[in-house]
Design a protein around this motif. Sequence first.
Motif, mmCIF file in Angstrom:
data_model
loop_
_atom_site.group_PDB
_atom_site.id
_atom_site.type_symbol
_atom_site.label_atom_id
_atom_site.label_comp_id
_atom_site.label_asym_id
_atom_site.label_seq_id
_atom_site.Cartn_x
_atom_site.Cartn_y
_atom_site.Cartn_z
ATOM 1 N N LEU A 1 15.469 11.199 13.754
ATOM 2 C CA LEU A 1 15.047 10.174 12.800
ATOM 3 C C LEU A 1 14.789 10.882 11.476
ATOM 4 N N ILE A 2 15.627 10.613 10.465
ATOM 5 C CA ILE A 2 15.488 11.310 9.184
ATOM 6 C C ILE A 2 15.002 10.360 8.099
ATOM 7 N N SER A 3 14.162 10.906 7.237
ATOM 8 C CA SER A 3 13.559 10.123 6.162
ATOM 9 C C SER A 3 14.598 9.673 5.148
ATOM 10 N N ILE A 4 14.408 8.471 4.653
ATOM 11 C CA ILE A 4 15.265 7.926 3.602
ATOM 12 C C ILE A 4 15.240 8.832 2.367
ATOM 13 N N ASN A 5 14.180 9.603 2.204
ATOM 14 C CA ASN A 5 14.036 10.472 1.035
ATOM 15 C C ASN A 5 14.556 11.887 1.254
ATOM 16 N N SER A 6 15.102 12.175 2.437
ATOM 17 C CA SER A 6 15.617 13.516 2.713
ATOM 18 C C SER A 6 16.956 13.711 2.005
ATOM 19 N N PRO A 7 17.312 14.963 1.706
ATOM 20 C CA PRO A 7 18.613 15.230 1.091
ATOM 21 C C PRO A 7 19.780 14.687 1.934
ATOM 22 N N MET A 8 19.657 14.784 3.259
ATOM 23 C CA MET A 8 20.706 14.288 4.152
ATOM 24 C C MET A 8 20.902 12.783 3.953
ATOM 25 N N SER A 9 19.814 12.033 3.994
ATOM 26 C CA SER A 9 19.918 10.576 3.819
ATOM 27 C C SER A 9 20.476 10.222 2.452
ATOM 28 N N ARG A 10 19.977 10.875 1.426
ATOM 29 C CA ARG A 10 20.453 10.579 0.070
ATOM 30 C C ARG A 10 21.951 10.827 -0.053
ATOM 31 N N GLY A 11 22.436 11.827 0.666
ATOM 32 C CA GLY A 11 23.867 12.125 0.618
ATOM 33 C C GLY A 11 24.715 11.166 1.442
ATOM 34 N N LEU A 12 24.099 10.515 2.435
ATOM 35 C CA LEU A 12 24.844 9.621 3.323
ATOM 36 C C LEU A 12 24.820 8.157 2.876
ATOM 37 N N ILE A 13 23.733 7.732 2.244
ATOM 38 C CA ILE A 13 23.568 6.323 1.859
ATOM 39 C C ILE A 13 24.763 5.846 1.023
ATOM 40 N N GLY A 14 25.301 4.707 1.429
ATOM 41 C CA GLY A 14 26.402 4.091 0.692
ATOM 42 C C GLY A 14 27.787 4.544 1.125
ATOM 43 N N LYS A 15 27.853 5.599 1.912
ATOM 44 C CA LYS A 15 29.156 6.115 2.355
ATOM 45 C C LYS A 15 29.705 5.251 3.491
ATOM 46 N N THR A 16 31.004 5.366 3.737
ATOM 47 C CA THR A 16 31.677 4.606 4.790
ATOM 48 C C THR A 16 32.296 5.560 5.817
ATOM 49 N N ILE A 17 32.776 4.990 6.910
ATOM 50 C CA ILE A 17 33.406 5.775 7.984
ATOM 51 C C ILE A 17 34.614 6.526 7.427
ATOM 52 N N ASN A 18 34.776 7.750 7.910
ATOM 53 C CA ASN A 18 35.876 8.660 7.552
ATOM 54 C C ASN A 18 35.776 9.230 6.142
ATOM 55 N N THR A 19 34.671 9.009 5.446
ATOM 56 C CA THR A 19 34.493 9.645 4.141
ATOM 57 C C THR A 19 33.710 10.931 4.318
ATOM 58 N N ILE A 20 33.807 11.786 3.332
ATOM 59 C CA ILE A 20 33.111 13.068 3.352
ATOM 60 C C ILE A 20 31.857 12.948 2.491
#
Length: 159
Positions: free
Chosen positions: A120-139
């Motif tokens: 469970l990762i925080s919405i404020n973590s670097p990982m979440s910030r990098g993933l938010i808004g992305k779609t399947i098969n994107t980098i």
Amino acid sequence: MVNLIPMTVRGAEKLRKELKQLKNIKRPRIIIEIAKAREHGDLKENAEYHSAREEQSFCEGRIKEIELKLSNCQIIDITKIPNDGRVVFGSTVTILNIKNNEIFTYQIVGDDESDFKKNLISINSPMSRGLIGKTINTIATIFTPSGNVEYKILKIDYV
């Protein structure tokens, strides 16, 4: 203007449960401990009294903190959001580390409910910030202190 604190249904319930426990069990126990410690006489050198008062201070502070968070939270039920194929708050994302081919699955949650050991990762973590808004098969490129790490998004669930 008050900033709303994003929280999953599970996270809000966890805070409500903790608040109930603090108010109904811990607070009354501390009051009894303070009363017992007062019976021992001189309060200046009464370690039990000072310890109980300190515990009371922490308990009351946590109660206020939880009440503030619950009064300013925006509870997001991910199961009621149509899955448009994008990573959003509350979604569960399966990613592939492109460099070492390791696969990870994380759910993006509020700060209070984040627990890396439970994925469970925080919405404020670097990982979440990098993933938010992305779609399947994107980098997604995640900026870390040891350098940028690229992940391919394999799966996005709204559960």
